[in-house]
Enzyme design. Structure first.
Site: not given
Ligand code: ARG
Length: 463
Positions: A161, A282, A288, A295
């Site tokens: 979980h 970024s 970043k 992804e």
């Protein structure tokens, strides 16, 4: 009246040429030209059989062989001129062959239809793609093993979980993905057996009146068997669906791993770093570093799942035997092969570019009472029924939580409030190392077991 000179193989029975838009709509050459070399191989085998059976002459065969050899070179060198007017890869090659060698080229299509021809081409293409994919999967498995090997004692929290559950080693966690990849290898190998059957000889749908030898063609092309029913041979695309299903499952595995890499690389976890060559920055936030590759793997999984649904839907309403619908099988199939192949290639390398942050993993494992189950098991071994032990430990966790300490940081007297069975030997049980070492059976996270699992895996890969 239109004739063969208009590049229309069937134009004898037509009163007007096909509309421009319809030509573009029905043509597949833009994408099926990738089957060219397989189409040539299939044609060579077919011609060889035709000559062997006395259906074409030895001279025709040698003309066809010469012409196809030249076409093969043209395709490989990028000199072949593809014509949309000629609809697809098959007619383009046949037309060129006829230009090169004359009547022998026109005889190649004897006893064959594009229906069995295209089914053969796709199977040859897919068989070779499967072989590449299995090789790439094995390379990824090797990367996983290399990353796992030094980390059988590296402790991280195992989650259920997404809550800290029990400590596991990083190697053990990675080995779960080795198992998934192994099933993928098996699945592709199994699908390959059903891909590797020859449709050629089914002709348009009913077979052919020439005295052909299908088994001979199968042997030349390395097919394990011939398709047993001509209607099925030209209309079956199960093999493409099976392959795509196996690909979707592999992508699903990689998508899950990607999700973990993304989480682990987030500063909130900080378990790993991924080499810069797999990340981007970024355009606005200078701090970043984004895990773009995982992804995109996660994103591209949707695309492969979509291809699977496209193929299933393509087939569901088709009456026997061949229908033009089947031309739509290629793009989803090619896209699946391309996406999976590229993903596997990148992934094997990316796993080598992972830096493990031992301290972050360890301190995360120390939060969240990951050894609570060990305390319960300890009480059970001292005679307490498991449900009572579960309750006692739940109370102990609550107590520790209020004091913001780990179970191992509680004093013996404090622990004994929850059970008199607890003695000084409890501290060995409550450590992360003790918890790992205790799970010492096949499939468990004990370092000794994971080392054995890695050794078994290496042996499997070298077999
Ligand atoms: N381009 C076609 C395909 O991909 C080849 C078979 C065409 N057969 C036909 N009868 N129109 O399916």
């Amino acid at each position: 009246m239109a004739t063969m000179q208009d590049n229309q193989t069937w134009s004898g029975r037509f009163n007007e040429p096909v509309a421009e838009l319809v030509k573009r709509y029905t043509a597949s050459v833009d994408f099926d030209k990738r089957l060219a070399l397989f189409d040539i191989r299939g044609s060579l085998a077919h011609a060889q059989m035709l000559a062997h059976c006395g259906i074409i002459s030895a001279q025709d065969l040698s003309d066809i062989q010469r012409g196809l050899a030249q076409i093969e070179n043209e395709v490989i060198n990028g000199d072949f001129v593809w014509q949309l007017d000629l609809e697809d890869v098959h007619l383009n090659i046949e037309k060129r062959l006829t230009t090169l060698v004359g009547d022998a080229g026109k005889r190649l299509h004897t006893g064959r239809s594009r229906n069995d021809q295209v089914a053969t081409d796709i199977r040859l293409y897919l068989r070779s793609s499967i072989d590449d994919i299995i090789t790439l999967l094995k390379a990824l498995q090797t990367s996983l093993l290399d990353l796992a090997q030094p980390h059988t004692h590296t402790i991280m929290p195992g989650f259920t979980h997404l809550q800290v559950a029990q400590p596991v080693s990083f190697a053990h966690h990675l080995m779960a993905y080795f198992e998934m990849c192994q099933r993928d290898v098996e699945r592709f190998g199994d699908a390959r057996r059903r891909v590797n059957r020859l449709p050629l000889g089914a002709a348009a749908l009913a077979g052919t009146s020439y005295p052909i030898k299908r088994e001979m063609v199968a042997e030349i092309l390395g097919f394990e068997a011939v398709c047993q029913n001509s209607l099925d041979a030209v209309s079956d695309r199960d093999f493409a669906i099976e392959f795509t299903a196996a690909a979707a499952l592999t992508m699903t595995h990689l998508s899950r791993l990607s999700e973990e890499l993304i989480l682990w690389m987030s500063p909130r976890f900080g378990f790993i770093d991924i080499a810069d060559r797999f990340c981007t920055g970024s355009s606005i936030m200078p701090q970043k570093k984004n895990p773009d590759v995982p992804e995109l793997v996660r994103g591209k999984t949707g695309r492969v799942n979509g291809n699977l649904v496209a193929l299933l839907t393509l087939m569901k309403g088709q009456p026997l035997a061949y229908n033009k619908d089947n031309q739509e099988d290629k793009e989803p199939l090619f896209d699946t092969v391309d996406t999976l192949t590229m993903t596997l290639r990148i992934y094997a390398d990316m796993m080598r570019g992972i830096t493990v942050k031992l301290d972050a993993m360890r301190s995360a494992a120390l939060q969240g009472y990951a050894t609570a189950t060990d305390l319960a098991d300890y009480l059970v071994k001292k005679g307490l029924p498991f449900r009572d032990a579960h309750e006692a430990v739940a109370l102990a966790v609550r107590f520790a939580e209020q004091r913001k300490v780990d179970l191992a940081e509680l004093k013996l007297e404090e622990l004994q409030q929850f059970s008199k069975l607890i003695t000084n030997d409890i501290y060995g049980v409550l450590t992360l190392e003790g918890s790992l070492a205790a799970r010492n059976h096949t499939g468990g996270t004990a370092p000794q077991q994971v080392e054995a699992a890695i050794a078994r895996a290496r042996k499997l890969l070298s077999a």
